[in-house]
Motif scaffolding. Structure first.
Motif, short mmCIF file in Angstrom:
data_model
loop_
_atom_site.label_atom_id
_atom_site.label_comp_id
_atom_site.label_asym_id
_atom_site.label_seq_id
_atom_site.Cartn_x
_atom_site.Cartn_y
_atom_site.Cartn_z
N ARG A 174 56.42 42.28 39.26
CA ARG A 174 56.25 40.86 39.60
C ARG A 174 55.47 40.63 40.88
NH1 ARG A 174 58.54 36.27 41.91
NH2 ARG A 174 58.66 34.51 40.46
N PRO A 175 55.81 41.30 41.98
CA PRO A 175 55.04 41.03 43.22
C PRO A 175 53.55 41.31 43.06
CG PRO A 175 57.05 42.24 43.71
CD PRO A 175 56.91 42.22 42.22
N LEU A 176 53.21 42.41 42.42
CA LEU A 176 51.80 42.74 42.22
C LEU A 176 51.12 41.74 41.31
CD1 LEU A 176 49.31 44.52 42.50
CD2 LEU A 176 50.26 45.99 40.69
N LEU A 177 51.77 41.39 40.19
CA LEU A 177 51.17 40.42 39.27
C LEU A 177 50.98 39.07 39.94
CD1 LEU A 177 53.08 41.34 36.00
CD2 LEU A 177 50.63 41.64 36.43
N MET A 178 51.97 38.64 40.69
CA MET A 178 51.87 37.35 41.38
C MET A 178 50.72 37.37 42.39
SD MET A 178 54.06 35.44 39.95
CE MET A 178 54.09 34.04 41.03
N LYS A 179 50.58 38.47 43.12
CA LYS A 179 49.49 38.59 44.09
C LYS A 179 48.14 38.53 43.37
CE LYS A 179 47.46 41.75 47.40
NZ LYS A 179 47.43 43.13 47.87
N LEU A 180 48.03 39.26 42.27
CA LEU A 180 46.77 39.26 41.53
C LEU A 180 46.46 37.88 40.96
CD1 LEU A 180 47.16 42.68 39.71
CD2 LEU A 180 45.49 42.14 41.50
N ASP A 206 35.07 40.80 44.81
CA ASP A 206 36.52 40.63 44.84
C ASP A 206 37.05 40.23 43.46
OD1 ASP A 206 36.70 41.27 47.52
OD2 ASP A 206 36.81 39.18 48.20
N ASP A 207 36.31 39.39 42.74
CA ASP A 207 36.72 39.00 41.39
C ASP A 207 36.78 40.22 40.47
OD1 ASP A 207 36.87 36.26 42.01
OD2 ASP A 207 34.77 35.91 41.43
N TYR A 208 35.75 41.05 40.55
CA TYR A 208 35.72 42.25 39.72
C TYR A 208 36.89 43.18 40.06
CZ TYR A 208 31.00 40.94 38.24
OH TYR A 208 29.92 40.29 37.71
N GLN A 209 37.16 43.34 41.33
CA GLN A 209 38.27 44.20 41.74
C GLN A 209 39.60 43.65 41.28
OE1 GLN A 209 37.37 44.49 45.94
NE2 GLN A 209 36.27 46.43 45.65
N MET A 210 39.77 42.33 41.39
CA MET A 210 41.01 41.70 40.95
C MET A 210 41.18 41.85 39.44
SD MET A 210 42.51 38.88 39.33
CE MET A 210 41.04 37.93 39.12
N LEU A 211 40.10 41.60 38.68
CA LEU A 211 40.17 41.73 37.23
C LEU A 211 40.50 43.17 36.82
CD1 LEU A 211 37.14 39.51 36.15
CD2 LEU A 211 39.55 39.10 35.62
N ALA A 212 39.88 44.13 37.47
CA ALA A 212 40.15 45.53 37.15
C ALA A 212 41.60 45.89 37.47
CB ALA A 212 39.18 46.44 37.91
N ALA A 213 42.10 45.44 38.61
CA ALA A 213 43.48 45.72 38.99
C ALA A 213 44.46 45.05 38.04
CB ALA A 213 43.73 45.25 40.43
N PHE A 214 44.15 43.82 37.63
CA PHE A 214 45.02 43.10 36.70
C PHE A 214 45.06 43.82 35.35
CE2 PHE A 214 46.04 39.65 33.72
CZ PHE A 214 47.21 39.18 34.30
N ARG A 215 43.89 44.20 34.83
CA ARG A 215 43.84 44.92 33.55
C ARG A 215 44.59 46.24 33.63
NH1 ARG A 215 40.76 44.10 29.21
NH2 ARG A 215 40.55 46.34 28.96
N LEU A 216 44.42 46.96 34.74
CA LEU A 216 45.11 48.23 34.91
C LEU A 216 46.62 48.03 34.90
CD1 LEU A 216 45.17 51.27 35.45
CD2 LEU A 216 44.89 50.75 37.89
N THR A 217 47.08 47.00 35.59
CA THR A 217 48.52 46.71 35.63
C THR A 217 49.04 46.37 34.25
OG1 THR A 217 48.29 45.92 37.91
CG2 THR A 217 50.29 45.27 36.73
N LEU A 218 48.29 45.55 33.49
CA LEU A 218 48.69 45.21 32.13
C LEU A 218 48.69 46.45 31.23
CD1 LEU A 218 46.90 41.80 31.48
CD2 LEU A 218 49.30 42.20 32.04
#
Length: 146
Positions: A134-140, A18-30
């Motif tokens: 914002r909603p996606l970033l806050m969730k991540l 889950d950490d890896y998935q969250m980090l990947a999603a966060f980096r992709l969003t950025l």
């Protein structure tokens, strides 16, 4: 300034899937936001670093126009690189140099009316994009485990 590993601290335990998935999603969003920002700057006739410089100058100008060194520090570049960037912005009619009233040797940088207008358009566009993310970033960010 980029934080060192020591300043951030070591993670507790091994990262989970889950950490890896969250980090990947966060980096992709950025990265998507970064790509959006670059395209928006280009559409306003600016290179991305020029937009970043104008934004930094505006942000630093709350009390007094920033120095070249202040701009360099904000952009994480060397002062001589900031001088070249400011020279290009000056040739484009986007910034002007001012003498520091307290120290005649120091040069301050101010935005022109043209730069203020371009920056207002870009900033409004960026704020709208951030609002949509914002909603996606806050969730991540909420999913980061201490």
């Amino acid at each position: 300034m980029i934080a060192s590993r020591k300043a951030v601290g070591q993670p507790k335990g091994r990262p989970t899937q889950d950490d890896y998935q969250m980090l990947a999603a966060f980096r992709l969003t950025l990265r998507r936001y970064h790509g959006f920002s670059e395209l928006a700057a280009l559409q306003e006739g600016l290179k991305p670093q020029q937009h970043q410089a104008l934004l930094s100058i505006k942000a630093l100008s709350a009390k007094t126009p920033p120095s070249v060194g202040d701009v360099a520090e904000q952009l994480l570049i060397r002062p001589h690189s900031a001088v070249e960037l400011i020279n290009r912005l000056g040739r484009m009619g986007l910034v002007k140099r001012l003498k520091d009233p307290d120290d005649g040797r120091k040069v301050r940088i101010a935005l022109t009316a043209l730069a203020e207008e371009k920056l207002a358009v870009l900033s409004a566009t960026h704020l709208n994009e951030l609002n949509s993310l914002r909603p996606l970033l806050m969730k991540l960010l909420r999913n980061i485990q201490p």
